[in-house]
Design an enzyme around this catalytic site. Structure first.
Site, PDB file in Angstrom:
ATOM      1  N   TYR A   1       0.850  -1.203   0.000  1.00 28.15           N
ATOM      2  CA  TYR A   1       0.000   0.000   0.000  1.00 28.15           C
ATOM      3  C   TYR A   1       0.880   1.246   0.000  1.00 28.15           C
ATOM      4  O   TYR A   1       1.756   1.390   0.841  1.00 28.15           O
ATOM      5  CB  TYR A   1      -0.935  -0.012   1.222  1.00 28.15           C
ATOM      6  CG  TYR A   1      -1.683   1.281   1.388  1.00 28.15           C
ATOM      7  CD1 TYR A   1      -2.390   1.845   0.320  1.00 28.15           C
ATOM      8  CD2 TYR A   1      -1.687   1.961   2.609  1.00 28.15           C
ATOM      9  CE1 TYR A   1      -3.069   3.048   0.456  1.00 28.15           C
ATOM     10  CE2 TYR A   1      -2.372   3.159   2.760  1.00 28.15           C
ATOM     11  CZ  TYR A   1      -3.057   3.704   1.672  1.00 28.15           C
ATOM     12  OH  TYR A   1      -3.716   4.889   1.813  1.00 28.15           O
TER      13      TYR A   1
ATOM     14  N   ASP B   1      10.543  -5.774  -0.361  1.00 27.61           N
ATOM     15  CA  ASP B   1      10.842  -6.455  -1.626  1.00 27.61           C
ATOM     16  C   ASP B   1      11.856  -7.572  -1.384  1.00 27.61           C
ATOM     17  O   ASP B   1      11.759  -8.651  -1.960  1.00 27.61           O
ATOM     18  CB  ASP B   1      11.426  -5.479  -2.656  1.00 27.61           C
ATOM     19  CG  ASP B   1      10.551  -4.260  -2.857  1.00 27.61           C
ATOM     20  OD1 ASP B   1       9.322  -4.380  -2.678  1.00 27.61           O
ATOM     21  OD2 ASP B   1      11.091  -3.188  -3.186  1.00 27.61           O
TER      22      ASP B   1
ATOM     23  N   ASP C   1      18.052   0.372  -1.956  1.00 26.18           N
ATOM     24  CA  ASP C   1      16.761  -0.321  -1.959  1.00 26.18           C
ATOM     25  C   ASP C   1      16.908  -1.791  -2.304  1.00 26.18           C
ATOM     26  O   ASP C   1      15.989  -2.567  -2.137  1.00 26.18           O
ATOM     27  CB  ASP C   1      15.825   0.281  -3.023  1.00 26.18           C
ATOM     28  CG  ASP C   1      15.220   1.593  -2.568  1.00 26.18           C
ATOM     29  OD1 ASP C   1      15.680   2.126  -1.541  1.00 26.18           O
ATOM     30  OD2 ASP C   1      14.308   2.064  -3.246  1.00 26.18           O
TER      31      ASP C   1
END
Ligand code: KDG
Length: 306
Positions: free
Chosen positions: A163, A259, A295
Site C-alpha cells: 500500500y 521487496d 533499496d
C-alpha cells in the site's frame, strides 16, 4: 523463456550521493526504483530465469533502468518503450521521505490488452503488487488480466499488497486490493498495512480476509513474520501457521526491505523449502537490505558501469 515474470512500474530513482537533503546536495545517483523489479533482481541473481515486464519512456532514464536490470541478469525483452510518455521519477529525500513524479508515466499507460504480448507460456510464477492498480484506470484493469493469464498457463501468483499512501486513499486501496489478493497463491502483507487497510492485524485474521489465497505471509517489521498456509493437500487438517522472529539489525534505511523479504520467501518457495526456511530466507534478505542505504542488492552500489 523466463520462468518468473515480475510485472509493475520501475522509476528512475534519484538519491543524493552524500545522504544530504535534496534541496542542497550537489551530487546525486540515478538508479532503478520499483518494487517488482527489485524482486526480479534478487531472483535473477539467484539463478532463476526472471523477466521484468513493464513499459518505460523512450528516454535516457528508461535506457538507464534497462541497463541496471541487465546488470543483474534480469530479462528485459518484454519492456516496451513508449515514445509518448516519460519514464517515472522517484526522488528520495533523506529524512523527509520519497517524492513521486510518475503521473502519466509510460507504465501508467499499460492496460489489460498488453497482457497478450507478454511471455506467459512457460512461466512458472508471476509476481505483482498493489502499487500497479494505484497508477491509473487502465493499470487497475491490468492485474485481473494478469491473474487470468497466469491461471491459464498454470503459473503461481504472488501478490505483495504494498500500500502506497501517496498514491491513493486507504478506503480505495482496501476495496481494490482485497479481491486481487484473494486470487493469489501467495499474499505478502505488512501487519501495519493490514491494520491501516482492513483494521485487522493478527496474522490469522489477516489471512481470513483472503480465503482464496493459499498462503498469506504477514510481516511484523522487526518482530516476526507469520505464514498461514492453507494450500496443502491436508487442507482438511486446517491451516498451518508458522511464525519466525525477525533478525536483529541496525537499520540504515528501510526502503526495499519488503521487496527483499518477498524475494527471499519466493526463492525458498520455488526451490521447495518448507515454511520455516521460506520465512528465514525472507528475513535474511530483508536484514541484508535494511543494513544498507540502497533499496536492493547491497554491495553492488547504485551505479551502472558502462
Ligand atoms: O519497495 C520499494 C519501492 O517502494 C520503491 O522501489 C519504489 O516501487 C516503488 C513505489 O512505487 O513505491
Amino acid at each position: 523463456d523466463p520462468e518468473v515474470l515480475c510485472i509493475g512500474e520501475t522509476m528512475a530513482m534519484v538519491t543524493s550521493a552524500d545522504a544530504g537533503p535534496v534541496a542542497t546536495s550537489e551530487t546525486f545517483t540515478v538508479s532503478a526504483g520499483g518494487a517488482e523489479s527489485n524482486l526480479a533482481q534478487y531472483l535473477a541473481e539467484m539463478g532463476l530465469a526472471t523477466a521484468w515486464v513493464s513499459a518505460l519512456g523512450a528516454d535516457p532514464l528508461g535506457d538507464r533502468i534497462v541497463a541496471v536490470l541487465h546488470s543483474s541478469g534480469v530479462d528485459t525483452r518484454w519492456v516496451t518503450r513508449d515514445p509518448e510518455a516519460n519514464t517515472g521519477l522517484y526522488v528520495k529525500d533523506p529524512g523527509a521521505g520519497v517524492y513521486y513524479y510518475r503521473r502519466g508515466s509510460a507504465a501508467s499507460r499499460l492496460g489489460p490488452e498488453d497482457v497478450r504480448s507478454w511471455p506467459f507460456d512457460g512461466a512458472r510464477w508471476v509476481h505483482v503488487s498493489g502499487i500497479t492498480p494505484a497508477l491509473s484506470a487502465t493499470c487497475r484493469e491490468l492485474l485481473p488480466a494478469v491473474v487470468d493469464a497466469a491461471r491459464s498457463v498454470g503459473a503461481g501468483i504472488s501478490f505483495d499488497v504494498n500500500y502506497r499512501p501517496a498514491l491513493w486513499s486507504a478506503d480505495e486501496a482496501a476495496a481494490t486490493l482485497r479481491p486481487l489478493a484473494d486470487r493469489a497463491d501467495v499474499v505478502l502483507v505488512g501487519r501495519d498495512e493490514a491494520e491501516t487497510l482492513w483494521g485487522t492485524a493478527a496474522a490469522e485474521d489477516v489471512a481470513a480476509l483472503f480465503p482464496g489465497a493459499g498462503r498469506v505471509v504477514v510481516k511484523d517489521g522487526d518482530v516476526e513474520a507469520v505464514e498461514v498456509d492453507r494450500s496443502g493437500a491436508d487442507r482438511s487438517a486446517g491451516a498451518g501457521v508458522t511464525r519466525l522472529p525477525a533478525r536483529t539489525v541496525d537499520v540504515v534505511e528501510p526502503v526495499g526491505a519488503g521487496d527483499a523479504f518477498a524475494a527471499g520467501y519466493l526463492i525458498a518457495l520455488l526451490r521447495g523449502d518448507g515454511a520455516r526456511d521460506r520465512l528465514a530466507m525472507g528475513h535474511s534478505l530483508a536484514a541484508w537490505v535494511l543494513g544498507s542505504p540502497h533499496d536492493n542488492r547491497p554491495g553492488h552500489g547504485p551505479h551502472v558501469r558502462a
